[in-house]
Each structure stands twice: as C-alpha cells, then as structure tokens.
Write a protein that holds these residues in place. Structure first.
Motif, PDB file in Angstrom:
ATOM      1  N   GLU A  47      20.019  35.683 141.058  1.00  0.00           N
ATOM      2  CA  GLU A  47      19.342  35.057 139.917  1.00  0.00           C
ATOM      3  C   GLU A  47      18.341  34.013 140.382  1.00  0.00           C
ATOM      4  OE1 GLU A  47      22.310  33.510 137.273  1.00  0.00           O
ATOM      5  OE2 GLU A  47      23.256  35.470 136.985  1.00  0.00           O
ATOM      6  N   PHE A  48      18.708  33.238 141.378  1.00  0.00           N
ATOM      7  CA  PHE A  48      17.851  32.146 141.861  1.00  0.00           C
ATOM      8  C   PHE A  48      16.581  32.684 142.516  1.00  0.00           C
ATOM      9  CE2 PHE A  48      16.347  28.904 144.760  1.00  0.00           C
ATOM     10  CZ  PHE A  48      16.523  27.728 144.040  1.00  0.00           C
ATOM     11  N   THR A  49      16.705  33.785 143.257  1.00  0.00           N
ATOM     12  CA  THR A  49      15.582  34.283 144.055  1.00  0.00           C
ATOM     13  C   THR A  49      14.814  35.434 143.417  1.00  0.00           C
ATOM     14  OG1 THR A  49      17.013  35.878 145.197  1.00  0.00           O
ATOM     15  CG2 THR A  49      16.795  33.688 146.196  1.00  0.00           C
ATOM     16  N   PHE A 162      14.724  28.385 152.231  1.00  0.00           N
ATOM     17  CA  PHE A 162      15.305  28.896 150.996  1.00  0.00           C
ATOM     18  C   PHE A 162      14.813  28.065 149.806  1.00  0.00           C
ATOM     19  CE2 PHE A 162      18.680  29.155 147.767  1.00  0.00           C
ATOM     20  CZ  PHE A 162      18.655  30.531 147.552  1.00  0.00           C
ATOM     21  N   GLY A 163      14.247  28.751 148.818  1.00  0.00           N
ATOM     22  CA  GLY A 163      13.711  28.066 147.639  1.00  0.00           C
ATOM     23  C   GLY A 163      12.210  27.861 147.672  1.00  0.00           C
ATOM     24  N   SER A 164      11.562  28.211 148.780  1.00  0.00           N
ATOM     25  CA  SER A 164      10.104  28.102 148.862  1.00  0.00           C
ATOM     26  C   SER A 164       9.448  29.321 148.213  1.00  0.00           C
ATOM     27  CB  SER A 164       9.665  27.991 150.326  1.00  0.00           C
ATOM     28  OG  SER A 164       9.956  29.201 151.000  1.00  0.00           O
ATOM     29  N   THR A 165       8.134  29.250 148.033  1.00  0.00           N
ATOM     30  CA  THR A 165       7.409  30.373 147.420  1.00  0.00           C
ATOM     31  C   THR A 165       6.075  30.620 148.123  1.00  0.00           C
ATOM     32  OG1 THR A 165       6.241  28.969 145.808  1.00  0.00           O
ATOM     33  CG2 THR A 165       8.383  29.880 145.133  1.00  0.00           C
ATOM     34  N   PHE A 166       5.567  31.840 147.967  1.00  0.00           N
ATOM     35  CA  PHE A 166       4.217  32.195 148.395  1.00  0.00           C
ATOM     36  C   PHE A 166       3.586  32.964 147.246  1.00  0.00           C
ATOM     37  CE2 PHE A 166       1.113  35.090 150.286  1.00  0.00           C
ATOM     38  CZ  PHE A 166       0.347  34.198 151.029  1.00  0.00           C
ATOM     39  N   PRO A 184      24.873  23.456 157.722  1.00  0.00           N
ATOM     40  CA  PRO A 184      24.984  22.222 156.923  1.00  0.00           C
ATOM     41  C   PRO A 184      23.707  21.390 156.771  1.00  0.00           C
ATOM     42  CG  PRO A 184      26.931  22.477 158.277  1.00  0.00           C
ATOM     43  CD  PRO A 184      26.002  23.591 158.668  1.00  0.00           C
ATOM     44  N   ALA A 185      22.867  21.357 157.802  1.00  0.00           N
ATOM     45  CA  ALA A 185      21.664  20.513 157.733  1.00  0.00           C
ATOM     46  C   ALA A 185      20.476  21.208 157.083  1.00  0.00           C
ATOM     47  CB  ALA A 185      21.278  20.050 159.142  1.00  0.00           C
ATOM     48  N   LYS A 186      20.623  22.470 156.694  1.00  0.00           N
ATOM     49  CA  LYS A 186      19.533  23.175 156.016  1.00  0.00           C
ATOM     50  C   LYS A 186      19.384  22.641 154.590  1.00  0.00           C
ATOM     51  CE  LYS A 186      18.307  26.252 159.180  1.00  0.00           C
ATOM     52  NZ  LYS A 186      18.850  25.652 160.413  1.00  0.00           N
ATOM     53  N   PRO A 187      18.232  22.914 153.939  1.00  0.00           N
ATOM     54  CA  PRO A 187      18.035  22.405 152.567  1.00  0.00           C
ATOM     55  C   PRO A 187      19.192  22.747 151.626  1.00  0.00           C
ATOM     56  CG  PRO A 187      15.957  23.202 153.407  1.00  0.00           C
ATOM     57  CD  PRO A 187      16.997  23.544 154.452  1.00  0.00           C
ATOM     58  N   LEU A 188      19.706  23.977 151.708  1.00  0.00           N
ATOM     59  CA  LEU A 188      20.938  24.333 150.994  1.00  0.00           C
ATOM     60  C   LEU A 188      21.976  24.659 152.066  1.00  0.00           C
ATOM     61  CD1 LEU A 188      22.474  24.906 148.340  1.00  0.00           C
ATOM     62  CD2 LEU A 188      21.752  27.297 148.567  1.00  0.00           C
ATOM     63  N   LEU A 243      24.446  24.992 144.786  1.00  0.00           N
ATOM     64  CA  LEU A 243      23.328  25.777 144.256  1.00  0.00           C
ATOM     65  C   LEU A 243      22.954  25.347 142.839  1.00  0.00           C
ATOM     66  CD1 LEU A 243      21.319  28.088 144.759  1.00  0.00           C
ATOM     67  CD2 LEU A 243      23.070  29.688 143.959  1.00  0.00           C
ATOM     68  N   LYS A 244      23.921  24.873 142.079  1.00  0.00           N
ATOM     69  CA  LYS A 244      23.647  24.427 140.699  1.00  0.00           C
ATOM     70  C   LYS A 244      22.650  23.268 140.675  1.00  0.00           C
ATOM     71  CE  LYS A 244      27.953  23.691 139.418  1.00  0.00           C
ATOM     72  NZ  LYS A 244      29.097  23.335 138.539  1.00  0.00           N
ATOM     73  N   TYR A 245      22.642  22.464 141.744  1.00  0.00           N
ATOM     74  CA  TYR A 245      21.798  21.267 141.792  1.00  0.00           C
ATOM     75  C   TYR A 245      20.599  21.452 142.728  1.00  0.00           C
ATOM     76  CZ  TYR A 245      26.105  19.442 139.800  1.00  0.00           C
ATOM     77  OH  TYR A 245      27.212  19.257 139.004  1.00  0.00           O
ATOM     78  N   TYR A 246      20.426  22.661 143.232  1.00  0.00           N
ATOM     79  CA  TYR A 246      19.465  22.846 144.317  1.00  0.00           C
ATOM     80  C   TYR A 246      18.009  22.672 143.872  1.00  0.00           C
ATOM     81  CZ  TYR A 246      17.308  24.741 148.518  1.00  0.00           C
ATOM     82  OH  TYR A 246      16.548  24.904 149.644  1.00  0.00           O
ATOM     83  N   LYS A 247      17.671  23.119 142.681  1.00  0.00           N
ATOM     84  CA  LYS A 247      16.285  22.934 142.214  1.00  0.00           C
ATOM     85  C   LYS A 247      15.931  21.451 142.151  1.00  0.00           C
ATOM     86  CE  LYS A 247      15.316  27.219 139.744  1.00  0.00           C
ATOM     87  NZ  LYS A 247      15.057  27.871 138.456  1.00  0.00           N
ATOM     88  N   LYS A 248      16.891  20.658 141.714  1.00  0.00           N
ATOM     89  CA  LYS A 248      16.682  19.205 141.658  1.00  0.00           C
ATOM     90  C   LYS A 248      16.492  18.640 143.070  1.00  0.00           C
ATOM     91  CE  LYS A 248      20.200  16.490 140.777  1.00  0.00           C
ATOM     92  NZ  LYS A 248      21.327  15.829 140.070  1.00  0.00           N
ATOM     93  N   ASP A 249      17.303  19.119 144.009  1.00  0.00           N
ATOM     94  CA  ASP A 249      17.187  18.662 145.397  1.00  0.00           C
ATOM     95  C   ASP A 249      15.843  19.071 146.003  1.00  0.00           C
ATOM     96  OD1 ASP A 249      19.620  17.448 145.344  1.00  0.00           O
ATOM     97  OD2 ASP A 249      20.657  18.898 146.622  1.00  0.00           O
ATOM     98  N   LEU A 250      15.381  20.290 145.702  1.00  0.00           N
ATOM     99  CA  LEU A 250      14.078  20.733 146.206  1.00  0.00           C
ATOM    100  C   LEU A 250      12.954  19.840 145.684  1.00  0.00           C
ATOM    101  CD1 LEU A 250      14.154  24.636 145.946  1.00  0.00           C
ATOM    102  CD2 LEU A 250      13.987  23.295 148.044  1.00  0.00           C
ATOM    103  N   ALA A 251      13.029  19.495 144.414  1.00  0.00           N
ATOM    104  CA  ALA A 251      12.007  18.619 143.818  1.00  0.00           C
ATOM    105  C   ALA A 251      12.022  17.243 144.485  1.00  0.00           C
ATOM    106  CB  ALA A 251      12.249  18.479 142.320  1.00  0.00           C
TER     107      ALA A 251
END
Length: 362
Positions: A47-49, A162-166, A184-188, A243-251
């Motif tokens: 769903e996310f991707t 993960f979570g980037s776009t082109f 663990p140190a990756k964005p997600l 993952l539920k909070y990941y969009k917020k973390d990306l922002a």
C-alpha cells in the motif's frame, strides 16, 4: 552539547508502548517465523509503495541476492553498477559468480552516471543495478531507456531510499525488482536485520517467495536452490508500528535537510547535497564534501558532534575486487568524492539548537 547521530533511542521512546506491546504479542503467541505480522507488513508495504508485490526478507544484502537469483544471474554474466556504494551491491554480484562492471558516478548526485553506462554493455551484460545513494533515486528515465534498448533487467538498490520518488513514482517500483534495507539506522529501521524486495511481476514475486524459503514450492518440496532469507516476526512487528509514522518521519528528515542547506549554503568551502528536481530523497544521510575531512572530523568529535564517512574507499580499489583489474584513476569522480565526503548527524529529531551548534562548529 553531545549530539546523537541517528537518535534511535529517542525514536524508540516516541513509540515505546506500541512497539513493546507488538514485540510482546509475538512472544506470547510464540509465532516467531512467518507469523501474521509478516503478512500484515507485506500488505502495508504494498500500500505504501504502490508495488503489486512486497516480499520481506532477512536483510538488504539478501534482498539483492534474491533479486539476482530470481533474474537467473549466473557465473560469467556481467552486471553494471556503481563503485561508490556499500560493498553489498557488488558483493552479491560476485557472490553469484557474476562480474561487477563499474561505471563512474555523477558528480552532483553521487549516483551512477547513466551517460557512461552504454559503453560498458557487452553480450554478457544481463542487468543494471543503480543505487539510490543517500536516499535519492538515480536518473531512471535514462537508465530504463538503456535497459529497454538492450533488453536488460534493472534492479534498484534502494537500501537507503525507502519512501523516495522519481517523477512522482515510488523508488520501490522503478526497477524490474527494487530492494530495500530495514537495518536499524536506515530511514525505516527495525531492531535487527531486515529487508524487502518489490516487484510488479507476478512470476518474479512467486519465485522470490520460494527462493527466500530454500526454493520451496510446498513444504519439503524444493523447486529451486534458495536461501534461508525470511524476515523474523519480531522485526515485522516493530516495522508495522514504525511504518504508520514513516511519512511524518520522512517529512521531518526533509525539513532537517532543508535547515542544514539554508544554514550552510553560503559556505564556499563546502559542497552541499544536490537533489534533482525530478526526485525526492529519503535523506538517509546529509553528506557534504570538504577538503580537510580528517581534521574537521577530529575537531567536531572533540565538541560532541559525530560524523561518518559513506564511503572512504570506492569498490574498485577494495582488495576483494583486485581480481577485476581496476586501478586508481579508473573512476576519478568516485575517487575524489570518497576522499571528501562526510555525513553530518541526520535523523528526524534533530533540534534547531543542535543544527545551529553543528553549523557554528563546522
């Protein structure tokens, strides 16, 4: 002031109750291998991707291995990739007996330079593996045009992106197969090792699901030579919460990067990160280039500011790839960047005061 580079403890505390309850639930159910949480995570990742198929696995390295095995990369095949990346990218090519063929990087994005790919294609070339370094996808318009022209497969190494776009398309759907890491140190990140592969091709999805389970088609019946490449249920439980909070973390990561850039843009002795207008970055790292890196790192360390180097030696100069016959000077941009690159603390929770302190001391 003492600054945390990745701030994993802070993030854990933010979601502590949910994460710990999810882990305890797995422990209570004793469903440690391929539990319900794994299936739940794969559906959420799809769903996310917008990928048709997301298949979790043991780590980002095994994700690359599964992708190449699914595409039947064999000994003697050539796979084009970048020398400026973590070793896993080329390591898995070599692990299968195939030959890593390196192409130098773009000086601005640090990703593979698509304009140099075509000259490296031979009758043995089977695939291209662009790496979305530091969180930003490569120029997939050009790379996909080349792959179609020569009937090559494309595997995206999206361990950092993960979570980037082109062009508004998820990094996880840009290749025939795309991969990522949940180190663990990756964005997600999970709380151990973890990874995933993504594809829109049903046959490849079915094959990779089998390959991660020792090539099993049904219990104790093995269609392929595979690997033990499953994601364990506890890691899936952690990722389901995060993952539920990941969009917020990306922002927030993008906001931190923007603040760094604004504060540093007038410093003529630094080269700042560049993100192409067609792309968004997951900002796995905020990496600048400096001439006197060792001196700067040591001075920053003394005032409580950690830094890192991703990566200090390009792959064509690593001892393990000596057999490929490359020499110093073969990929000049990768070599210069590896001598100058330096990553500043990057996570969604850096405060304005911390950014100000880092910039002042830098």
């Amino acid at each position: 002031m003492k600054i945390d580079f990745a701030n994993l403890q802070y993030q854990h505390n933010l979601y502590k109750e949910e994460i710990e309850e999810s882990i305890l639930k797995v422990a209570r159910n004793c469903n440690f291998i391929m539990g319900n949480e794994v299936t739940e995570l794969e559906k959420s990742l799809e769903e996310f991707t917008d990928a048709k198929y997301a298949i979790t696995c043991s780590n980002g390295t095994d994700a690359l291995l599964l992708a190449m095995m699914a595409l039947d990369i064999k000994p003697g095949d050539e796979v084009i990739t970048t020398p400026f990346t973590f070793i896993a990218t080329a390591e898995m090519i070599a692990f299968l007996g195939a030959i890593p063929v390196f192409v130098d990087i773009d000086e601005k994005t640090y990703n593979i330079n698509p304009d140099l790919i075509e000259e490296k294609i031979t009758s043995k070339t089977k695939a291209i593996i662009p790496v979305s370094l530091y969180g930003q996808p490569s120029d997939m318009n050009k790379i996909n045009q080349i792959s179609k022209k020569y009937n090559l497969k494309v595997i995206i190494d999206g361990a950092q992106s993960f979570g980037s776009t082109f062009n508004g398309i998820s990094d996880s759907t840009l290749g025939d197969i795309s991969t990522t890491s949940f180190f663990p140190a990756k964005p997600l990140g999970c709380y151990g090792d973890g990874g995933a592969v993504f594809t829109n091709d049903e046959k490849l999805a079915i094959k990779m699901k089998s390959l991660r389970l020792h090539g099993q088609s049904k219990r104790y019946h093995h269609q392929y030579i595979g690997i033990g490449g499953r994601l364990d249920t506890i890691q899936a439980a952690v990722l389901n919460v995060k993952l539920k909070y990941y969009k917020k973390d990306l922002a927030k990561r993008a906001e931190v990067a923007s603040k760094y850039t604004k504060a540093l843009e007038n410093k003529s002795n630094l080269i700042l990160p560049y993100v192409d207008t067609k792309s968004t970055s997951a900002w796995a790292q905020y990496s600048i280039r400096v001439k006197n890196r060792d001196e700067i790192q040591n001075k920053l360390k003394k005032v409580g500011i950690p830094t890192a180097v991703h990566y200090p030696m390009p792959l064509h100069l690593q001892e393990c790839f000596k057999y490929l016959g490359y020499n110093k000077g073969d990929f000049p941009i990768s070599e210069v960047v590896s001598e100058e690159i330096m990553s500043l603390p990057m996570n969604p929770y850096i405060t304005d005061e911390e950014i100000e302190y880092i910039v002042k001391n830098l």
